[in-house]
Design a protein around this motif. Structure first.
Motif, PDB file in Angstrom:
ATOM      1  N   ASP A  60       0.823  -1.211   0.000  1.00 53.98           N
ATOM      2  CA  ASP A  60       0.000   0.000   0.000  1.00 53.98           C
ATOM      3  C   ASP A  60       0.861   1.266   0.000  1.00 53.98           C
ATOM      4  OD1 ASP A  60      -2.255  -1.605   0.030  1.00 53.98           O
ATOM      5  OD2 ASP A  60      -2.671  -1.302   2.173  1.00 53.98           O
ATOM      6  N   ALA A  61       1.912   1.281   0.802  1.00 51.95           N
ATOM      7  CA  ALA A  61       2.777   2.459   0.891  1.00 51.95           C
ATOM      8  C   ALA A  61       3.525   2.710  -0.417  1.00 51.95           C
ATOM      9  CB  ALA A  61       3.760   2.304   2.048  1.00 51.95           C
ATOM     10  N   VAL A  62       3.960   1.642  -1.069  1.00 50.62           N
ATOM     11  CA  VAL A  62       4.663   1.788  -2.352  1.00 50.62           C
ATOM     12  C   VAL A  62       3.720   2.333  -3.419  1.00 50.62           C
ATOM     13  CG1 VAL A  62       5.746   0.461  -4.219  1.00 50.62           C
ATOM     14  CG2 VAL A  62       6.455   0.094  -1.860  1.00 50.62           C
ATOM     15  N   LYS A  63       2.508   1.811  -3.467  1.00 52.26           N
ATOM     16  CA  LYS A  63       1.535   2.297  -4.448  1.00 52.26           C
ATOM     17  C   LYS A  63       1.189   3.764  -4.205  1.00 52.26           C
ATOM     18  CE  LYS A  63      -1.556   2.101  -7.742  1.00 52.26           C
ATOM     19  NZ  LYS A  63      -1.149   2.272  -9.129  1.00 52.26           N
ATOM     20  N   GLN A 108       1.817  -0.611 -11.760  1.00 52.43           N
ATOM     21  CA  GLN A 108       0.696  -1.433 -12.231  1.00 52.43           C
ATOM     22  C   GLN A 108       0.655  -2.805 -11.564  1.00 52.43           C
ATOM     23  OE1 GLN A 108       1.127  -1.395 -16.506  1.00 52.43           O
ATOM     24  NE2 GLN A 108      -0.007   0.523 -16.656  1.00 52.43           N
ATOM     25  N   ARG A 109       1.804  -3.205 -10.997  1.00 55.09           N
ATOM     26  CA  ARG A 109       1.877  -4.521 -10.348  1.00 55.09           C
ATOM     27  C   ARG A 109       2.964  -4.474  -9.296  1.00 55.09           C
ATOM     28  NH1 ARG A 109       3.854 -10.192 -11.270  1.00 55.09           N
ATOM     29  NH2 ARG A 109       2.038 -11.402 -10.771  1.00 55.09           N
ATOM     30  N   SER A 110       2.752  -5.209  -8.207  1.00 53.84           N
ATOM     31  CA  SER A 110       3.799  -5.337  -7.196  1.00 53.84           C
ATOM     32  C   SER A 110       3.830  -6.758  -6.667  1.00 53.84           C
ATOM     33  CB  SER A 110       3.595  -4.348  -6.044  1.00 53.84           C
ATOM     34  OG  SER A 110       2.457  -4.684  -5.293  1.00 53.84           O
ATOM     35  N   ILE A 111       5.025  -7.168  -6.293  1.00 48.04           N
ATOM     36  CA  ILE A 111       5.229  -8.446  -5.608  1.00 48.04           C
ATOM     37  C   ILE A 111       6.114  -8.147  -4.401  1.00 48.04           C
ATOM     38  CG2 ILE A 111       6.125 -10.798  -5.728  1.00 48.04           C
ATOM     39  CD1 ILE A 111       5.824 -10.606  -8.797  1.00 48.04           C
ATOM     40  N   VAL A 112       5.614  -8.476  -3.217  1.00 51.75           N
ATOM     41  CA  VAL A 112       6.363  -8.261  -1.985  1.00 51.75           C
ATOM     42  C   VAL A 112       6.449  -9.592  -1.257  1.00 51.75           C
ATOM     43  CG1 VAL A 112       6.469  -7.032   0.215  1.00 51.75           C
ATOM     44  CG2 VAL A 112       5.478  -5.899  -1.800  1.00 51.75           C
ATOM     45  N   SER A 113       7.686 -10.040  -0.982  1.00 55.28           N
ATOM     46  CA  SER A 113       7.906 -11.276  -0.225  1.00 55.28           C
ATOM     47  C   SER A 113       8.657 -10.948   1.048  1.00 55.28           C
ATOM     48  CB  SER A 113       8.731 -12.278  -1.033  1.00 55.28           C
ATOM     49  OG  SER A 113       8.001 -12.749  -2.140  1.00 55.28           O
ATOM     50  N   LEU A 114       8.213 -11.551   2.140  1.00 48.71           N
ATOM     51  CA  LEU A 114       8.835 -11.347   3.439  1.00 48.71           C
ATOM     52  C   LEU A 114       9.173 -12.715   4.029  1.00 48.71           C
ATOM     53  CD1 LEU A 114       9.649  -9.566   5.840  1.00 48.71           C
ATOM     54  CD2 LEU A 114       7.244  -9.598   6.563  1.00 48.71           C
ATOM     55  N   LYS A 115      10.449 -12.913   4.311  1.00 45.80           N
ATOM     56  CA  LYS A 115      10.921 -14.160   4.915  1.00 45.80           C
ATOM     57  C   LYS A 115      11.328 -13.902   6.357  1.00 45.80           C
ATOM     58  CE  LYS A 115      12.846 -15.717   0.556  1.00 45.80           C
ATOM     59  NZ  LYS A 115      14.081 -15.969  -0.194  1.00 45.80           N
ATOM     60  N   LYS A 116      10.867 -14.758   7.252  1.00 46.75           N
ATOM     61  CA  LYS A 116      11.327 -14.744   8.642  1.00 46.75           C
ATOM     62  C   LYS A 116      12.327 -15.879   8.784  1.00 46.75           C
ATOM     63  CE  LYS A 116       8.524 -14.202  12.213  1.00 46.75           C
ATOM     64  NZ  LYS A 116       7.556 -14.499  13.304  1.00 46.75           N
ATOM     65  N   LEU A 117      13.575 -15.533   9.081  1.00 51.38           N
ATOM     66  CA  LEU A 117      14.623 -16.545   9.209  1.00 51.38           C
ATOM     67  C   LEU A 117      14.493 -17.287  10.533  1.00 51.38           C
ATOM     68  CD1 LEU A 117      17.651 -14.544   7.785  1.00 51.38           C
ATOM     69  CD2 LEU A 117      16.004 -15.972   6.573  1.00 51.38           C
ATOM     70  N   ASN A 118      14.705 -18.587  10.482  1.00 49.78           N
ATOM     71  CA  ASN A 118      14.646 -19.431  11.684  1.00 49.78           C
ATOM     72  C   ASN A 118      13.409 -19.157  12.532  1.00 49.78           C
ATOM     73  OD1 ASN A 118      17.272 -20.600  11.151  1.00 49.78           O
ATOM     74  ND2 ASN A 118      18.104 -18.619  11.761  1.00 49.78           N
ATOM     75  N   PRO A 119      12.208 -19.319  11.973  1.00 51.24           N
ATOM     76  CA  PRO A 119      11.003 -19.040  12.761  1.00 51.24           C
ATOM     77  C   PRO A 119      10.931 -19.954  13.990  1.00 51.24           C
ATOM     78  CG  PRO A 119      10.440 -20.246  10.763  1.00 51.24           C
ATOM     79  CD  PRO A 119      11.894 -19.900  10.663  1.00 51.24           C
ATOM     80  N   PRO A 120      10.434 -19.429  15.102  1.00 51.62           N
ATOM     81  CA  PRO A 120      10.405 -20.209  16.344  1.00 51.62           C
ATOM     82  C   PRO A 120       9.291 -21.253  16.321  1.00 51.62           C
ATOM     83  CG  PRO A 120       9.385 -18.077  16.705  1.00 51.62           C
ATOM     84  CD  PRO A 120       9.913 -18.075  15.292  1.00 51.62           C
ATOM     85  N   MET A 121       9.595 -22.392  15.676  1.00 51.73           N
ATOM     86  CA  MET A 121       8.585 -23.441  15.527  1.00 51.73           C
ATOM     87  C   MET A 121       9.015 -24.754  16.161  1.00 51.73           C
ATOM     88  SD  MET A 121       7.461 -22.654  11.595  1.00 51.73           S
ATOM     89  CE  MET A 121       6.352 -24.034  11.556  1.00 51.73           C
ATOM     90  N   GLY A 122      10.160 -24.778  16.800  1.00 54.12           N
ATOM     91  CA  GLY A 122      10.630 -26.017  17.398  1.00 54.12           C
ATOM     92  C   GLY A 122      11.104 -27.028  16.375  1.00 54.12           C
TER      93      GLY A 122
END
Length: 116
Positions: free
Chosen positions: A78-81, A88-102
């Protein structure tokens, strides 16, 4: 069409559902790509999307803790737009490294693709 983007922008942030995540934080990686009309030669930064501007938006949004990564990618999109209405198009990917999942997991990932 012309695509401008950033890959593997790394941040320390405090997103997550669990109280420990809000205190300890985690490492995150953001990839963002935006597409604008681009069938002609571009001579000026004002005719394109400045990737420094993209980074500044992502950095600002990443500094605001959210319980869900889904909210973070929507906020970035939303902020980029808003800053670059020609997108006309956006792709945003967010990775959380080593998520706390056991478990041994390199990263979790949330990706939002939007056509405007």
């Amino acid at each position: 069409m012309l695509t401008v983007g950033l890959e593997q922008a790394t941040f320390r942030a405090f997103h997550g559902l669990y109280p420990e995540e809000r205190i300890l934080g985690n490492d995150f990686i953001v990839d963002i790509f935006v597409t604008i009309p681009g069938t002609r030669h571009i001579d000026s930064i004002s005719e394109t999307v400045n990737y420094q501007g993209l980074y500044n938006i992502v950095r600002k949004i990443m500094a605001i803790p959210q319980p869900l990564l889904e909210q973070v990618v929507y906020d970035i999109s939303d902020a980029v737009k808003e800053k670059y209405p020609e997108i006309q198009r956006s792709i945003v990917s967010l990775k959380k490294l080593n998520p706390p999942m056991g478990a041994s997991i390199r990263n979790s990932i949330v990706t939002l693709e939007k056509n405007y």
